[in-house]
Write a protein that holds these residues in place. Structure first.
Motif, PDB file in Angstrom:
ATOM      1  N   ALA A 143       0.857  -1.179   0.000  1.00 20.01           N
ATOM      2  CA  ALA A 143       0.000   0.000   0.000  1.00 20.01           C
ATOM      3  C   ALA A 143       0.892   1.226   0.000  1.00 20.01           C
ATOM      4  O   ALA A 143       2.046   1.168   0.371  1.00 20.01           O
ATOM      5  CB  ALA A 143      -0.910   0.005   1.223  1.00 20.01           C
ATOM      6  N   GLY A 144       0.298   2.377  -0.402  1.00 22.81           N
ATOM      7  CA  GLY A 144       1.026   3.631  -0.326  1.00 22.81           C
ATOM      8  C   GLY A 144       1.798   3.923  -1.597  1.00 22.81           C
ATOM      9  O   GLY A 144       1.994   3.070  -2.460  1.00 22.81           O
ATOM     10  N   PRO A 145       2.245   5.164  -1.760  1.00 24.56           N
ATOM     11  CA  PRO A 145       2.939   5.568  -2.984  1.00 24.56           C
ATOM     12  C   PRO A 145       4.359   5.055  -3.022  1.00 24.56           C
ATOM     13  O   PRO A 145       4.989   4.819  -2.005  1.00 24.56           O
ATOM     14  CB  PRO A 145       2.909   7.101  -2.892  1.00 24.56           C
ATOM     15  CG  PRO A 145       2.898   7.368  -1.413  1.00 24.56           C
ATOM     16  CD  PRO A 145       2.109   6.254  -0.801  1.00 24.56           C
ATOM     17  N   ALA A 146       4.877   4.885  -4.274  1.00 21.37           N
ATOM     18  CA  ALA A 146       6.285   4.529  -4.446  1.00 21.37           C
ATOM     19  C   ALA A 146       7.155   5.764  -4.453  1.00 21.37           C
ATOM     20  O   ALA A 146       8.369   5.659  -4.464  1.00 21.37           O
ATOM     21  CB  ALA A 146       6.468   3.734  -5.734  1.00 21.37           C
ATOM     22  N   TRP A 147       6.538   6.939  -4.497  1.00 21.51           N
ATOM     23  CA  TRP A 147       7.284   8.203  -4.479  1.00 21.51           C
ATOM     24  C   TRP A 147       6.384   9.267  -3.876  1.00 21.51           C
ATOM     25  O   TRP A 147       5.160   9.131  -3.837  1.00 21.51           O
ATOM     26  CB  TRP A 147       7.693   8.603  -5.894  1.00 21.51           C
ATOM     27  CG  TRP A 147       6.503   8.848  -6.786  1.00 21.51           C
ATOM     28  CD1 TRP A 147       5.820   7.937  -7.513  1.00 21.51           C
ATOM     29  CD2 TRP A 147       5.830  10.106  -6.970  1.00 21.51           C
ATOM     30  NE1 TRP A 147       4.766   8.522  -8.148  1.00 21.51           N
ATOM     31  CE2 TRP A 147       4.745   9.868  -7.848  1.00 21.51           C
ATOM     32  CE3 TRP A 147       6.042  11.393  -6.503  1.00 21.51           C
ATOM     33  CZ2 TRP A 147       3.879  10.855  -8.254  1.00 21.51           C
ATOM     34  CZ3 TRP A 147       5.175  12.404  -6.895  1.00 21.51           C
ATOM     35  CH2 TRP A 147       4.109  12.137  -7.769  1.00 21.51           C
ATOM     36  N   GLU A 148       7.012  10.328  -3.428  1.00 22.24           N
ATOM     37  CA  GLU A 148       6.287  11.503  -2.958  1.00 22.24           C
ATOM     38  C   GLU A 148       7.096  12.732  -3.322  1.00 22.24           C
ATOM     39  O   GLU A 148       8.332  12.701  -3.353  1.00 22.24           O
ATOM     40  CB  GLU A 148       6.063  11.467  -1.439  1.00 22.24           C
ATOM     41  CG  GLU A 148       4.854  10.661  -1.026  1.00 22.24           C
ATOM     42  CD  GLU A 148       4.464  10.966   0.402  1.00 22.24           C
ATOM     43  OE1 GLU A 148       3.284  11.222   0.646  1.00 22.24           O
ATOM     44  OE2 GLU A 148       5.363  10.948   1.254  1.00 22.24           O
ATOM     45  N   GLY A 149       6.384  13.815  -3.584  1.00 16.97           N
ATOM     46  CA  GLY A 149       7.076  15.051  -3.929  1.00 16.97           C
ATOM     47  C   GLY A 149       6.254  16.261  -3.570  1.00 16.97           C
ATOM     48  O   GLY A 149       5.018  16.209  -3.545  1.00 16.97           O
ATOM     49  N   TRP A 150       6.926  17.338  -3.268  1.00 21.17           N
ATOM     50  CA  TRP A 150       6.253  18.592  -2.983  1.00 21.17           C
ATOM     51  C   TRP A 150       7.197  19.743  -3.310  1.00 21.17           C
ATOM     52  O   TRP A 150       8.422  19.577  -3.384  1.00 21.17           O
ATOM     53  CB  TRP A 150       5.778  18.666  -1.539  1.00 21.17           C
ATOM     54  CG  TRP A 150       6.842  18.468  -0.511  1.00 21.17           C
ATOM     55  CD1 TRP A 150       7.589  19.412   0.094  1.00 21.17           C
ATOM     56  CD2 TRP A 150       7.287  17.215   0.029  1.00 21.17           C
ATOM     57  NE1 TRP A 150       8.471  18.849   0.978  1.00 21.17           N
ATOM     58  CE2 TRP A 150       8.309  17.493   0.961  1.00 21.17           C
ATOM     59  CE3 TRP A 150       6.928  15.884  -0.189  1.00 21.17           C
ATOM     60  CZ2 TRP A 150       8.962  16.497   1.660  1.00 21.17           C
ATOM     61  CZ3 TRP A 150       7.577  14.892   0.516  1.00 21.17           C
ATOM     62  CH2 TRP A 150       8.587  15.213   1.432  1.00 21.17           C
ATOM     63  N   ILE A 151       6.614  20.904  -3.548  1.00 20.61           N
ATOM     64  CA  ILE A 151       7.377  22.115  -3.863  1.00 20.61           C
ATOM     65  C   ILE A 151       7.047  23.158  -2.814  1.00 20.61           C
ATOM     66  O   ILE A 151       5.874  23.463  -2.571  1.00 20.61           O
ATOM     67  CB  ILE A 151       7.048  22.641  -5.268  1.00 20.61           C
ATOM     68  CG1 ILE A 151       7.482  21.630  -6.335  1.00 20.61           C
ATOM     69  CG2 ILE A 151       7.713  23.991  -5.510  1.00 20.61           C
ATOM     70  CD1 ILE A 151       7.162  22.059  -7.748  1.00 20.61           C
ATOM     71  N   GLU A 152       8.091  23.712  -2.198  1.00 20.55           N
ATOM     72  CA  GLU A 152       7.926  24.758  -1.193  1.00 20.55           C
ATOM     73  C   GLU A 152       8.430  26.078  -1.761  1.00 20.55           C
ATOM     74  O   GLU A 152       9.622  26.225  -2.022  1.00 20.55           O
ATOM     75  CB  GLU A 152       8.699  24.410   0.078  1.00 20.55           C
ATOM     76  CG  GLU A 152       8.209  23.142   0.769  1.00 20.55           C
ATOM     77  CD  GLU A 152       8.970  22.879   2.049  1.00 20.55           C
ATOM     78  OE1 GLU A 152       8.991  23.774   2.917  1.00 20.55           O
ATOM     79  OE2 GLU A 152       9.553  21.795   2.155  1.00 20.55           O
ATOM     80  N   PRO A 153       7.534  27.062  -1.962  1.00 26.78           N
ATOM     81  CA  PRO A 153       7.975  28.382  -2.416  1.00 26.78           C
ATOM     82  C   PRO A 153       8.796  29.064  -1.336  1.00 26.78           C
ATOM     83  O   PRO A 153       8.714  28.710  -0.144  1.00 26.78           O
ATOM     84  CB  PRO A 153       6.652  29.130  -2.669  1.00 26.78           C
ATOM     85  CG  PRO A 153       5.614  28.054  -2.789  1.00 26.78           C
ATOM     86  CD  PRO A 153       6.074  26.954  -1.895  1.00 26.78           C
ATOM     87  N   LEU A 193       3.283  31.906  -0.172  1.00 22.04           N
ATOM     88  CA  LEU A 193       2.487  30.941  -0.926  1.00 22.04           C
ATOM     89  C   LEU A 193       2.556  29.560  -0.272  1.00 22.04           C
ATOM     90  O   LEU A 193       3.559  29.202   0.341  1.00 22.04           O
ATOM     91  CB  LEU A 193       2.997  30.853  -2.361  1.00 22.04           C
ATOM     92  CG  LEU A 193       2.895  32.150  -3.181  1.00 22.04           C
ATOM     93  CD1 LEU A 193       3.519  31.948  -4.555  1.00 22.04           C
ATOM     94  CD2 LEU A 193       1.445  32.593  -3.304  1.00 22.04           C
ATOM     95  N   PRO A 194       1.494  28.762  -0.399  1.00 21.51           N
ATOM     96  CA  PRO A 194       1.488  27.428   0.222  1.00 21.51           C
ATOM     97  C   PRO A 194       2.335  26.441  -0.565  1.00 21.51           C
ATOM     98  O   PRO A 194       2.622  26.637  -1.756  1.00 21.51           O
ATOM     99  CB  PRO A 194       0.008  27.038   0.186  1.00 21.51           C
ATOM    100  CG  PRO A 194      -0.541  27.761  -1.009  1.00 21.51           C
ATOM    101  CD  PRO A 194       0.202  29.066  -1.072  1.00 21.51           C
ATOM    102  N   ALA A 195       2.723  25.370   0.098  1.00 22.28           N
ATOM    103  CA  ALA A 195       3.457  24.296  -0.566  1.00 22.28           C
ATOM    104  C   ALA A 195       2.516  23.517  -1.483  1.00 22.28           C
ATOM    105  O   ALA A 195       1.303  23.459  -1.258  1.00 22.28           O
ATOM    106  CB  ALA A 195       4.086  23.366   0.469  1.00 22.28           C
ATOM    107  N   LEU A 196       3.069  22.920  -2.530  1.00 21.47           N
ATOM    108  CA  LEU A 196       2.303  22.123  -3.484  1.00 21.47           C
ATOM    109  C   LEU A 196       2.656  20.656  -3.303  1.00 21.47           C
ATOM    110  O   LEU A 196       3.833  20.287  -3.346  1.00 21.47           O
ATOM    111  CB  LEU A 196       2.630  22.564  -4.918  1.00 21.47           C
ATOM    112  CG  LEU A 196       2.379  24.041  -5.261  1.00 21.47           C
ATOM    113  CD1 LEU A 196       2.817  24.327  -6.687  1.00 21.47           C
ATOM    114  CD2 LEU A 196       0.916  24.408  -5.062  1.00 21.47           C
ATOM    115  N   TYR A 197       1.647  19.819  -3.092  1.00 20.14           N
ATOM    116  CA  TYR A 197       1.856  18.375  -2.939  1.00 20.14           C
ATOM    117  C   TYR A 197       1.724  17.746  -4.321  1.00 20.14           C
ATOM    118  O   TYR A 197       0.626  17.676  -4.899  1.00 20.14           O
ATOM    119  CB  TYR A 197       0.840  17.800  -1.967  1.00 20.14           C
ATOM    120  CG  TYR A 197       1.058  16.341  -1.637  1.00 20.14           C
ATOM    121  CD1 TYR A 197       2.277  15.891  -1.150  1.00 20.14           C
ATOM    122  CD2 TYR A 197       0.041  15.405  -1.808  1.00 20.14           C
ATOM    123  CE1 TYR A 197       2.486  14.565  -0.840  1.00 20.14           C
ATOM    124  CE2 TYR A 197       0.230  14.076  -1.493  1.00 20.14           C
ATOM    125  CZ  TYR A 197       1.458  13.661  -1.012  1.00 20.14           C
ATOM    126  OH  TYR A 197       1.659  12.332  -0.702  1.00 20.14           O
TER     127      TYR A 197
END
Length: 325
Positions: free
Chosen positions: A191-201, A207-211
């Motif tokens: 279960a669960g993702p094989a990857w994760e990513g986010w962008i923090e301005p 500005l909020p972070a992007l998931y």
């Protein structure tokens, strides 16, 4: 009409004694084992903040060994310090709630005047009053008095750290998923993702972070200097790729870790500083984003009226300041 069941004073006293005994049990368990509880809180907090993803595996192993030894030592000291409460102690604790000490007085027997009907009747009335007084006794809540045993409030620090890890930690969500061999012999994620990513301005943009897991394939517009962070849990099959298509400035991959084909340790964060337009991709997972980087314009300050001379020959110059964020 059905009447409520009534109980005699002896039954009420028995219940109060048992409740007082339970209160003593809880009090002494807390007094003896609060260090072990604090170590458990620290271990859960370490997992919650994702320590296993932030430090090398050898450090993680050493941390768990230290916490495990600390827990065993705390349990051992707690077992040595724990004193099992008795029913007699529970009765004395309960009896202390009344200045008349009715439970202790009920243990007394008539010596003078035994066999005298008048003395026997007076003694019976005395015991009846004691029983009524004892039936009104109420057990006290546990009083562990940990402030004297923990003058540095370490237990509260452990609870606070755990609370912070529960509210803000991502270790609960981003823990590597367990894998099982599939029918074809290859490891398959349960279960669960094989990857994760986010962008923090940058912080000054507000500005909020992007998931990125929720924005797969969507075009992204981010301020210059934003930081993209990826965690690849299936690092044997996945890799990061950043191809940059520029119209101005130097060519090639943007600065920062995570250039084309960058290797990644499973669960370890890989960061990319976004300074130019381009394309982010997780190869092997067939996900990509076209990224437009918005340059950060310098602030503007300009006069907003004529200079005037104020009180005490002070020069007053009104101005207007603007910034894109």
């Amino acid at each position: 009409m059905r009447r409520g069941r009534t109980t005699g004073p002896e039954v009420q006293i028995g219940r109060a004694v048992r409740a007082s005994l339970l209160s003593l049990w809880l009090e002494r368990l807390v007094q003896a084992f609060w260090p072990a509880f604090s170590v458990c809180c620290l271990a859960l907090a370490a997992h919650g903040v994702g320590v296993v993803f932030l430090v090398p595996p050898a450090v993680v192993t050493a941390l768990w060994v230290v916490l495990g030894l600390a827990f065993l030592a705390a349990v051992g000291l707690g077992v040595r310090a724990f004193r099992r409460p008795t029913a007699a102690e529970a009765r004395r604790r309960l009896d202390a709630g009344s200045g008349a000490r009715p439970l202790a007085s009920l243990q007394e027997t008539l010596e003078l005047g035994r066999g005298d009907p008048g003395a026997e009747a007076l003694w019976a009335r005395h015991r009846a009053r004691l029983l009524a007084e004892a039936a009104r006794l109420r057990p006290e809540p546990p009083r562990p008095a940990l402030a004297a045993r923990d003058p540095f409030a370490l237990r509260l620090v452990a609870l606070f750290v755990l609370a912070v890890a529960i509210v803000f930690g991502d270790g609960w969500r981003t823990a590597p998923t367990a894998v099982l061999p599939g029918a074809d012999g290859r490891a398959t994620a349960m279960a669960g993702p094989a990857w994760e990513g986010w962008i923090e301005p940058p912080r000054h943009t507000g500005l909020p972070a992007l998931y990125l897991n929720d924005l797969v394939g969507e075009p992204l517009e981010v301020p210059a200097g934003s930081v993209a962070t990826f965690r690849l849990y299936d690092s044997q099959r996945l890799s990061l790729d950043q191809s940059v298509a520029e119209t101005e400035g130097p060519t090639g991959a943007a600065a920062g870790a995570g250039a084309a084909g960058a290797p990644a340790v499973a669960g370890a964060p890989v960061t990319i500083t976004l300074e130019h337009n381009g394309r982010l991709a997780v190869t092997g997972a067939d996900v990509a984003w076209d990224v437009t980087v918005v340059p950060d314009l310098p602030p503007e300050v300009m006069p907003d009226g004529p200079a005037t001379r104020g009180e005490g020959d002070r020069l007053t110059l009104p101005f207007r300041a603007m910034d894109d964020y």
